[in-house]
Each structure stands twice: as C-alpha cells, then as structure tokens.
Design a protein around this motif. Structure first.
Motif, PDB file in Angstrom:
ATOM      1  N   THR A 146      -4.535 -32.051  12.631  1.00 11.36           N
ATOM      2  CA  THR A 146      -4.671 -30.890  11.827  1.00 11.36           C
ATOM      3  C   THR A 146      -3.854 -31.565  10.295  1.00 11.36           C
ATOM      4  N   GLU A 185      -0.997 -19.104  20.517  1.00 15.84           N
ATOM      5  CA  GLU A 185      -1.897 -18.354  19.211  1.00 15.84           C
ATOM      6  C   GLU A 185      -0.542 -18.387  18.147  1.00 15.84           C
ATOM      7  N   TYR A 186       0.222 -18.263  18.197  1.00 13.57           N
ATOM      8  CA  TYR A 186       2.021 -18.389  16.834  1.00 13.57           C
ATOM      9  C   TYR A 186       1.945 -19.993  16.550  1.00 13.57           C
ATOM     10  N   ALA A 219      -1.868 -23.979  15.724  1.00 16.05           N
ATOM     11  CA  ALA A 219      -2.806 -23.044  15.013  1.00 16.05           C
ATOM     12  C   ALA A 219      -2.536 -22.331  13.693  1.00 16.05           C
ATOM     13  N   GLU A 220      -1.161 -22.233  12.915  1.00 18.63           N
ATOM     14  CA  GLU A 220      -1.614 -21.471  11.815  1.00 18.63           C
ATOM     15  C   GLU A 220      -2.212 -22.486  10.618  1.00 18.63           C
ATOM     16  N   GLU A 221      -2.150 -24.237  11.222  1.00 21.71           N
ATOM     17  CA  GLU A 221      -2.363 -24.775  10.390  1.00 21.71           C
ATOM     18  C   GLU A 221      -4.314 -25.348  10.304  1.00 21.71           C
ATOM     19  N   ILE A 222      -4.895 -24.747  11.753  1.00 21.09           N
ATOM     20  CA  ILE A 222      -6.168 -24.155  12.229  1.00 21.09           C
ATOM     21  C   ILE A 222      -6.755 -22.829  10.329  1.00 21.09           C
ATOM     22  N   SER A 223      -6.106 -22.319  10.672  1.00 16.17           N
ATOM     23  CA  SER A 223      -6.092 -20.764  10.137  1.00 16.17           C
ATOM     24  C   SER A 223      -6.469 -21.545   8.606  1.00 16.17           C
ATOM     25  N   HIS A 224      -5.990 -22.528   8.239  1.00 15.07           N
ATOM     26  CA  HIS A 224      -5.966 -23.276   6.742  1.00 15.07           C
ATOM     27  C   HIS A 224      -6.996 -23.743   6.294  1.00 15.07           C
ATOM     28  N   ASN A 255      -9.627 -25.402   9.200  1.00 13.85           N
ATOM     29  CA  ASN A 255     -10.334 -26.291  10.255  1.00 13.85           C
ATOM     30  C   ASN A 255     -11.110 -27.455  10.965  1.00 13.85           C
ATOM     31  N   SER A 264     -11.035 -24.203  16.435  1.00 13.92           N
ATOM     32  CA  SER A 264     -11.253 -22.255  16.345  1.00 13.92           C
ATOM     33  C   SER A 264      -9.974 -21.994  17.782  1.00 13.92           C
ATOM     34  N   LEU A 265      -9.531 -20.400  17.016  1.00  9.57           N
ATOM     35  CA  LEU A 265      -8.388 -19.610  18.846  1.00  9.57           C
ATOM     36  C   LEU A 265      -9.692 -18.927  19.035  1.00  9.57           C
TER      37      LEU A 265
END
Length: 165
Positions: free
Chosen positions: A27, A56-57, A61-66, A68, A90-91
């Motif tokens: 990622t 989820e935390y 997961a955070e990197e994918i939110s920035h 993907n 995606s989560l």
C-alpha cells in the motif's frame, strides 16, 4: 474477452494463489511512502477478487482510505512460481461473507472471532495479474541456468504472461 476465457484466467489465478496462500500486500500511505506486509489469503472469488481478514483500524486500512490502488504479490520459490497483482482495495463489513470465509487460524489474530468489533474484510478487485511460472524444481532451474551460462545461451525462465480482468 469471452466469458470462457475470463473464467479460465480466473481459475489460473486462483490455482496459483491457493498454492501459496500468504501474500505481501503493498500500500501507499498519506506521505506517499510504500508499505508492505504479509497477509493470509482468505479467498479468491469467482470474479477474481482477493479477500483477506483485517483489522478495521490498522495502518493498512488507513492507507487504503488515502490511496486504494494496491499490489499483492505471491511467491513460491519451491515451484519457481511468482505472481504480482494490481488492484483496487476496499474494506467490506459483511458478517455473512466473514462467516463463509472464516477458518480457525484467523482466531489467532482475532480471539473474539466473528464478533470482534475490529474485524473486517479487505477486498482487492483484481485489475491485472502478471505471472512467472517455470514449473521446475530448484535443481532443474539451477541446472538450466548453469547450462545457459556455459553455452552462452539465454536462460529460458519458463511461462510468463499477464491476465487482465
């Protein structure tokens, strides 16, 4: 691409992944730094999507939110098989899917099981997969490399190709 050809490519991808099961998920974080970590593959579905259990935390997961866009790699040196997959992550919070994919090993990471509030699925929609597959043992590969070096002929690395999904 025809339906039959796509089905064959997904089966090929699934077979290669199931031989290894452990992947490196790559990622990019918010500072544009590359981060990779091992992940246990839960499934490759009929559409060629790759599924993992995750927290989820977690940082991934955070990197994918920035960002993907991800890379997932598999390596089986014993069979000289290598696979690099590009996709979109995606989560997915789907308890039914979690129950379907659950296996006892996951409990080592999530002791509360399916009801763990941090538990979610990470789905990678496969866009392209590149593979290298010599289907030879280490000894055969070593012999072929030595032969190529002695004869001055290029070493044939075996089967190499791309799969577009």
């Amino acid at each position: 691409m025809g339906t039959e050809a796509k089905t064959d490519q997904i089966k090929f991808l699934k077979d290669k992944v199931e031989d290894v099961r452990i992947a490196m998920l790559v990622t990019v974080n918010a500072n544009h730094e590359i981060h990779s970590r091992p992940m246990g593959t839960a499934d490759v579905d009929e559409e060629g999507n790759i599924w993992f259990f995750t927290n989820e935390y977690s940082s991934k997961a955070e990197e994918i939110s920035h960002e993907n866009k991800v890379v997932v790699t598999y390596s089986n040196p014993n069979n000289n098989t290598y696979l690099s997959i590009k996709g979109t992550a995606s989560l997915v919070d789907n308890k039914e899917k979690m129950k379907k994919l659950w296996n006892p090993i996951i409990k080592a990471f999530f002791p509360d099981g399916i009801d763990d509030p941090k538990l979610t699925l990470l789905k990678v929609d496969t866009e392209e997969a590149e593979y290298w597959d010599s289907n030879s043992s280490k000894m055969v590969v070593g012999f072929q490399m030595l032969k190529a070096a002695i004869t001055g002929k290029r070493y044939d690395q075996g089967d190499h190709g791309k799969i577009q999904l």
